[in-house]
Design a protein around this motif. Sequence first.
Motif, mmCIF file in Angstrom:
data_model
loop_
_atom_site.group_PDB
_atom_site.id
_atom_site.type_symbol
_atom_site.label_atom_id
_atom_site.label_comp_id
_atom_site.label_asym_id
_atom_site.label_seq_id
_atom_site.Cartn_x
_atom_site.Cartn_y
_atom_site.Cartn_z
ATOM 1 N N MET A 109 11.363 46.998 -26.673
ATOM 2 C CA MET A 109 10.336 47.991 -26.464
ATOM 3 C C MET A 109 10.978 49.370 -26.299
ATOM 4 S SD MET A 109 7.229 47.992 -23.754
ATOM 5 C CE MET A 109 6.714 46.351 -24.060
ATOM 6 N N SER A 110 11.815 49.746 -27.223
ATOM 7 C CA SER A 110 12.506 51.020 -27.098
ATOM 8 C C SER A 110 11.739 52.165 -27.727
ATOM 9 C CB SER A 110 13.902 50.925 -27.714
ATOM 10 O OG SER A 110 13.787 50.643 -29.088
ATOM 11 N N ASP A 111 10.756 51.879 -28.558
ATOM 12 C CA ASP A 111 9.996 52.917 -29.226
ATOM 13 C C ASP A 111 9.000 53.538 -28.244
ATOM 14 O OD1 ASP A 111 8.000 54.258 -30.809
ATOM 15 O OD2 ASP A 111 8.767 53.182 -32.541
ATOM 16 N N THR A 112 8.914 54.863 -28.241
ATOM 17 C CA THR A 112 8.000 55.572 -27.336
ATOM 18 C C THR A 112 6.563 55.141 -27.564
ATOM 19 O OG1 THR A 112 9.504 57.446 -27.277
ATOM 20 C CG2 THR A 112 7.256 57.849 -26.563
ATOM 21 N N ARG A 113 6.195 54.874 -28.812
ATOM 22 C CA ARG A 113 4.819 54.421 -29.090
ATOM 23 C C ARG A 113 4.544 53.102 -28.377
ATOM 24 N NH1 ARG A 113 6.090 55.603 -35.018
ATOM 25 N NH2 ARG A 113 7.301 53.799 -34.469
ATOM 26 N N ASP A 114 5.534 52.198 -28.352
ATOM 27 C CA ASP A 114 5.372 50.916 -27.671
ATOM 28 C C ASP A 114 5.177 51.122 -26.174
ATOM 29 O OD1 ASP A 114 5.709 49.608 -30.085
ATOM 30 O OD2 ASP A 114 7.826 49.196 -29.733
ATOM 31 N N ILE A 115 5.945 52.028 -25.584
ATOM 32 C CA ILE A 115 5.814 52.316 -24.147
ATOM 33 C C ILE A 115 4.434 52.869 -23.848
ATOM 34 C CG2 ILE A 115 6.679 53.728 -22.236
ATOM 35 C CD1 ILE A 115 8.580 51.475 -23.160
ATOM 36 N N GLU B 91 25.495 52.588 -17.499
ATOM 37 C CA GLU B 91 24.167 52.061 -17.176
ATOM 38 C C GLU B 91 23.265 52.210 -18.395
ATOM 39 O OE1 GLU B 91 22.553 53.982 -13.748
ATOM 40 O OE2 GLU B 91 24.278 53.505 -12.502
ATOM 41 N N PRO B 92 22.304 51.297 -18.565
ATOM 42 C CA PRO B 92 21.421 51.401 -19.734
ATOM 43 C C PRO B 92 20.424 52.553 -19.605
ATOM 44 C CG PRO B 92 20.760 49.578 -18.334
ATOM 45 C CD PRO B 92 22.037 50.128 -17.754
ATOM 46 N N ASP B 93 19.977 53.038 -20.760
ATOM 47 C CA ASP B 93 18.916 54.035 -20.794
ATOM 48 C C ASP B 93 17.600 53.349 -20.421
ATOM 49 O OD1 ASP B 93 20.902 55.656 -21.883
ATOM 50 O OD2 ASP B 93 20.114 55.533 -23.922
ATOM 51 N N TYR B 94 16.635 54.143 -19.946
ATOM 52 C CA TYR B 94 15.317 53.582 -19.652
ATOM 53 C C TYR B 94 14.241 54.652 -19.783
ATOM 54 C CZ TYR B 94 16.118 55.563 -14.963
ATOM 55 O OH TYR B 94 16.394 56.406 -13.913
ATOM 56 N N HIS B 95 13.025 54.173 -19.991
ATOM 57 C CA HIS B 95 11.858 55.045 -20.057
ATOM 58 C C HIS B 95 11.290 55.174 -18.648
ATOM 59 C CE1 HIS B 95 11.688 54.958 -24.444
ATOM 60 N NE2 HIS B 95 11.984 53.672 -24.355
ATOM 61 N N VAL C 116 7.094 55.755 -9.488
ATOM 62 C CA VAL C 116 7.456 55.601 -10.898
ATOM 63 C C VAL C 116 7.830 54.149 -11.159
ATOM 64 C CG1 VAL C 116 8.265 57.981 -11.160
ATOM 65 C CG2 VAL C 116 9.895 56.198 -10.483
ATOM 66 N N ARG C 117 7.789 53.806 -12.422
ATOM 67 C CA ARG C 117 8.346 52.528 -12.852
ATOM 68 C C ARG C 117 9.276 52.810 -14.021
ATOM 69 N NH1 ARG C 117 5.544 49.974 -17.177
ATOM 70 N NH2 ARG C 117 3.570 51.005 -17.672
ATOM 71 N N ARG C 118 10.234 51.932 -14.182
ATOM 72 C CA ARG C 118 11.282 52.101 -15.192
ATOM 73 C C ARG C 118 11.189 50.967 -16.214
ATOM 74 N NH1 ARG C 118 12.750 52.871 -10.000
ATOM 75 N NH2 ARG C 118 13.353 55.018 -9.517
ATOM 76 N N VAL C 119 11.202 51.340 -17.477
ATOM 77 C CA VAL C 119 11.114 50.353 -18.559
ATOM 78 C C VAL C 119 12.416 50.425 -19.337
ATOM 79 C CG1 VAL C 119 9.838 49.619 -20.600
ATOM 80 C CG2 VAL C 119 8.616 50.709 -18.685
ATOM 81 N N PRO C 120 13.223 49.346 -19.299
ATOM 82 C CA PRO C 120 14.515 49.358 -19.995
ATOM 83 C C PRO C 120 14.355 49.602 -21.501
ATOM 84 C CG PRO C 120 14.298 47.403 -18.608
ATOM 85 C CD PRO C 120 12.960 48.068 -18.639
ATOM 86 N N VAL C 121 15.318 50.309 -22.052
ATOM 87 C CA VAL C 121 15.372 50.477 -23.505
ATOM 88 C C VAL C 121 16.007 49.215 -24.073
ATOM 89 C CG1 VAL C 121 16.436 51.780 -25.388
ATOM 90 C CG2 VAL C 121 15.546 52.983 -23.378
ATOM 91 N N GLU C 122 15.324 48.611 -24.995
ATOM 92 C CA GLU C 122 15.833 47.349 -25.594
ATOM 93 C C GLU C 122 16.434 47.612 -26.934
ATOM 94 O OE1 GLU C 122 12.541 44.651 -25.547
ATOM 95 O OE2 GLU C 122 12.456 44.645 -23.394
#
Length: 123
Positions: free
Chosen positions: A1-7, A27-31, A117-123
Amino acid sequence: MSDTRDIRSTLGEGEHYAGLILGKEGEPDYHLVLMNGEVVQAGWAAATGWARELGGALPSRRELSLLFANVKEQFEREWYWSREPQAGHPHLVWGQNFASGIQTVYGRAFRGHARAVRRVPVE
């Protein structure tokens, strides 16, 4: 779910996509997603507990900067808590003023505003 549209398609009612936080030191990137709701006139411990009850967390200083840059209109022109105590002074916690953009520290008993806030990992 790395695409901004998906988020954006996963945002709950009243949530706002704030942007991408780049990982540091491996550390991984996240939304970053700004959750719905706000607490006012709360000390740091109460603000932290409130955010946790929502299933989120208080933002870091870096996240507050991104929130100020990208979704400032979702905040009152007030001071908001972060999750970060000042290094060497654990009784002080960083926060951000959403009127001026300045970050500064206050004692944990100060009664400020908070957003989760919540954090969504970049996959």
